[in-house]
Design a protein around this motif. Sequence first.
Motif, PDB file in Angstrom:
ATOM      1  N   GLN A  95      33.615 101.703 100.130  1.00  0.00           N
ATOM      2  CA  GLN A  95      34.443 102.742  99.740  1.00  0.00           C
ATOM      3  C   GLN A  95      35.029 102.630  98.404  1.00  0.00           C
ATOM      4  OE1 GLN A  95      36.918 101.795 103.414  1.00  0.00           O
ATOM      5  NE2 GLN A  95      37.485 103.692 103.661  1.00  0.00           N
ATOM      6  N   ASN A  97      37.295 101.419  96.801  1.00  0.00           N
ATOM      7  CA  ASN A  97      38.761 100.581  96.760  1.00  0.00           C
ATOM      8  C   ASN A  97      39.205 100.383  95.442  1.00  0.00           C
ATOM      9  OD1 ASN A  97      37.174  99.479  99.213  1.00  0.00           O
ATOM     10  ND2 ASN A  97      39.199  99.123  99.690  1.00  0.00           N
ATOM     11  N   GLY A 101      39.656  96.127  95.771  1.00  0.00           N
ATOM     12  CA  GLY A 101      39.948  96.095  97.031  1.00  0.00           C
ATOM     13  C   GLY A 101      39.788  94.666  97.455  1.00  0.00           C
ATOM     14  N   GLU A 143      43.003 104.234 103.196  1.00  0.00           N
ATOM     15  CA  GLU A 143      42.335 103.141 103.508  1.00  0.00           C
ATOM     16  C   GLU A 143      42.115 102.240 102.029  1.00  0.00           C
ATOM     17  OE1 GLU A 143      38.847 103.423 105.902  1.00  0.00           O
ATOM     18  OE2 GLU A 143      39.955 103.847 107.506  1.00  0.00           O
ATOM     19  N   ILE A 144      42.008 103.135 101.028  1.00  0.00           N
ATOM     20  CA  ILE A 144      41.619 102.632  99.649  1.00  0.00           C
ATOM     21  C   ILE A 144      42.515 102.450  98.576  1.00  0.00           C
ATOM     22  CG2 ILE A 144      39.330 103.032 100.339  1.00  0.00           C
ATOM     23  CD1 ILE A 144      40.688 105.197  97.700  1.00  0.00           C
ATOM     24  N   PHE A 147      45.695  97.569  96.852  1.00  0.00           N
ATOM     25  CA  PHE A 147      45.052  96.076  96.918  1.00  0.00           C
ATOM     26  C   PHE A 147      45.943  95.006  97.001  1.00  0.00           C
ATOM     27  CE2 PHE A 147      45.810  96.468  92.331  1.00  0.00           C
ATOM     28  CZ  PHE A 147      46.298  95.109  91.906  1.00  0.00           C
ATOM     29  N   ASN A 489      42.354  89.941  97.045  1.00  0.00           N
ATOM     30  CA  ASN A 489      41.435  90.622  96.063  1.00  0.00           C
ATOM     31  C   ASN A 489      40.937  89.430  94.982  1.00  0.00           C
ATOM     32  OD1 ASN A 489      41.326  91.558  93.008  1.00  0.00           O
ATOM     33  ND2 ASN A 489      40.959  93.470  94.167  1.00  0.00           N
TER      34      ASN A 489
END
Length: 523
Positions: A95, A97, A101, A143-144, A147, A489
Amino acid sequence: MIKSTVEPECTGQFSPLFLDYLRQIPELRLFYNQYPVLENFKSLINGKDFSTEKRDLLSAVLEKQYEGMELEEITKSQINSLRSQKTFTVTTGHQLNLFTGPLYFIYKIVSTVNLAERLSRAYPDYHFIPVYWLASEDHDFEEINYFKLDGNKYQWHATQTGPVGAFRLDESFKSFFKEVTHFVPDFFKEAYLGSKTLAEACRKYVHHLFGAKGLLIADGNDPALKSMFRSVLEADLIGHKVQELVQKTTADLEDLGYKSQIFPREINLFYMEGGISERIEKSGDIYKVLNTEISFAEDGLHQLLNEHPERFSPNVVLRPIYQETILPNIAYLGGPAEVAYWLQLKPLFDNFNVQFPALMPRNFALILDHVVQRKIEKLGIDDVGLFQSVREWKTAFVASHAHMDIGLNEEKKTLEGLFDQMTANVSEVDKTLEDAFQAGKVRALKIMEQLASKVRKAEERKQSVSIGQRESIHAFCYPGGSPQERVENFMKFYLKNPNFLQELFEVFDPLDYDFMILKENNE
């Protein structure tokens, strides 16, 4: 970095299906093509049928997707080399992120780049290109949209809908960006502030980090690429063949005692247009786009497939075969959940005459900085012990460092023997007293257990410094209770060590599926 490894099983982080795949148990052999060892890639190379027409189209699409970016010669060469029948890809996907992410996003790509290099050495007559599949069609923004770094969560709140790759980097993003601009590297600033959409920014920062290694970034959200997938789209929409095939494999795996990761639907596609990304369901003879007023008769659906295949977005069931249809791919690298759900899909590939690639776990790692290393050394914890629960470790540690038997086990035995002897003595006088003495023994032993608990807590207080150190080690390895690579991260290490990525390239081995412990080795 100093590297050591442990077997995946001892970490407690992997499912039985994933572990049994690594063990190559015979019962799973029917669920994949070739197990990913170096010698098996020759069969995959020979078995990949990818026409010149597909290669030319793919190369042309990637040239278009990279338009507007200043490209190194290696990127241009990689795109052009896709036209050759001797070129193959190895792919990972993820994804979009924010700011990469969690760490495992980086681990996926490093593993993939290293695999391409490894295959190039082993099979010098062929060329292998690492590919990052840019999952721009994903619609799960929650979901993204954040971070985590050093215990802080940085989150973008947006009201946009539809595929996340098309999300505009609007005023809400710019407001969010102000929270992080004082510490993020310049290449992130250039990527995000110089882009209009999330997909564009992600392409730019991934290219900055890995473009020089030959990585290509492919976005499946393209009408020309979707046209290559039209037959599968139609089979899913009209014939519902996909559900039938995957359900049978899923049932077979469940019969072997494994839990399913994905569940096929009658239709495994989203309708995607503008800010819409919604499931398609059939109701009678009508195909409806959920949560909208959009619907189609079958004839209209056929027409739309021919004119606008890009409006159909594969879900998790179809995404793997879409990827393998449009790439000359021979290996997919993913996490444990991805490996598990790909094992549900092989009959789908067989049905549409698409080769199932080598299914490869990405590299897994835990990075230890100097501070936590010193605590580990002081407590004498070995690599396997890092994955033990703090409660189990504390019980064993306190018992082994106590000045006495904190369980009062000898005292309990003595007390139990005393009551047994008293019971035997009084039974000669009056047998009816036996039950009373036995009940007294039970009460006395309960009191002893309570006292043992007080002794154990007293010893824990004496060992509180060591216990606190162990808890801090656990917090470092499992921030928020989850494995480090799924939370932190990469900037946690990159900001203080600009060579961090290169050091990962040096220690990652894409064909070694053990779990790595990586220790920083310089101040």
